[in-house]
Enzyme design. Sequence first.
Site, PDB file in Angstrom:
ATOM      1  N   SER A  25       0.830  -1.208   0.000  1.00 47.03           N
ATOM      2  CA  SER A  25       0.000   0.000   0.000  1.00 47.03           C
ATOM      3  C   SER A  25       0.865   1.258   0.000  1.00 47.03           C
ATOM      4  CB  SER A  25      -0.905   0.009   1.242  1.00 47.03           C
ATOM      5  OG  SER A  25      -1.641   1.205   1.321  1.00 47.03           O
ATOM      6  N   ASN A 134      -5.569  -1.124   7.597  1.00 48.33           N
ATOM      7  CA  ASN A 134      -4.344  -0.509   8.097  1.00 48.33           C
ATOM      8  C   ASN A 134      -4.532  -0.106   9.555  1.00 48.33           C
ATOM      9  OD1 ASN A 134      -2.025   0.896   8.600  1.00 48.33           O
ATOM     10  ND2 ASN A 134      -2.327   2.431   6.999  1.00 48.33           N
ATOM     11  N   CYS A 137      -2.694   3.166  11.929  1.00 46.88           N
ATOM     12  CA  CYS A 137      -3.191   4.544  12.037  1.00 46.88           C
ATOM     13  C   CYS A 137      -3.434   4.917  13.497  1.00 46.88           C
ATOM     14  CB  CYS A 137      -4.488   4.693  11.251  1.00 46.88           C
ATOM     15  SG  CYS A 137      -4.295   4.438   9.487  1.00 46.88           S
ATOM     16  N   GLY A 259       8.039  -4.917   4.642  1.00 47.93           N
ATOM     17  CA  GLY A 259       8.999  -4.099   5.376  1.00 47.93           C
ATOM     18  C   GLY A 259      10.401  -4.595   5.136  1.00 47.93           C
TER      19      GLY A 259
END
Length: 320
Positions: A25, A134, A137, A259
């Site tokens: 994303s 997600n 946040c 990541g």
Amino acid sequence: MSAALDALAVDVGGLRLKHPVMGASGCVAFGRELKRLGIADDLAAIVTPSMTASTRPASRRGVLRESASGLLAPTERPSLGVDRLRPTALPWDDDAIGQVVVSIAGTTIGECAEVAQGLRRNSLMRRVAAVEMNLACPDAKNSGRPFSHDEFQATKAVARVREELPRSVPLLAKLSADVTDVADIARGCVKAGATAIVVGSPLRAIGRPFGPHQHIDVAAPSGGLSGPAILPVTLRAIWDLRAAVRSGRLAPVHLVAVGGVSSAADALAALAVGATAVQLGTALLHDPSSARSVVDGLSEHLSHNGIDSVLDLVGLAHEG
């Protein structure tokens, strides 16, 4: 589908992929740029930028800075509101793009549910293969603490979103790796209806001060570090989750590593510690052709070692 592609096929919590390499994303937009570059087919799926209930501008100018083996970037970005979507002009509605996973986000549990509710209409769910939530946040009702840092809030948020989505739509919960016990957070998400766990997200970071006034332009709380530098953190989180599944502490669930993955060797490492698929982010920004090299590298590894399926690699590091 060829025998070679059959060997790479995976299922991630109900999301069926031709191979285990996805676009993360915020790094592949809605796929049209990949199409213009002629590489849209290199990724088994793309994850869209996180969508919110209504369109939001960023509160500050976005600045990117290179760091040692990484990239510093604002984690607060403009977002497209689900209220702006039109059934006849979906931004991902293109046959050349392939599987689409829509990322959703919100600053409250209610907003997260509102985004899912907006997507639920069949006309907007067209071509949506899965939803990624997600959870990195900040939660406005929990002192700005990310949902992914609080088991109770993450569980409630996933449960509310799951209620709003068709049961047939896979729901991937995206967590942060930099928590005390990622398995605790994941356990609540799985109980609430997440069909897969994605780990992780950019690590909170700031840029180095510069100039006579020592100004920081990639600043907390919105700065994040991504890229190869954070791969060991991602691998540790995936390892912990796989170990929790093996011990019975966490219900069986598919894991996705994101990541720091930038090569076939990185992807193989992620699979070995327990991931079923990987997402490329910063690697694609650095070299848009990196997805093809990762897929080719995985295929060559299977062929050279007489391995029938990429799934045979998942969790191998735990067997030694």
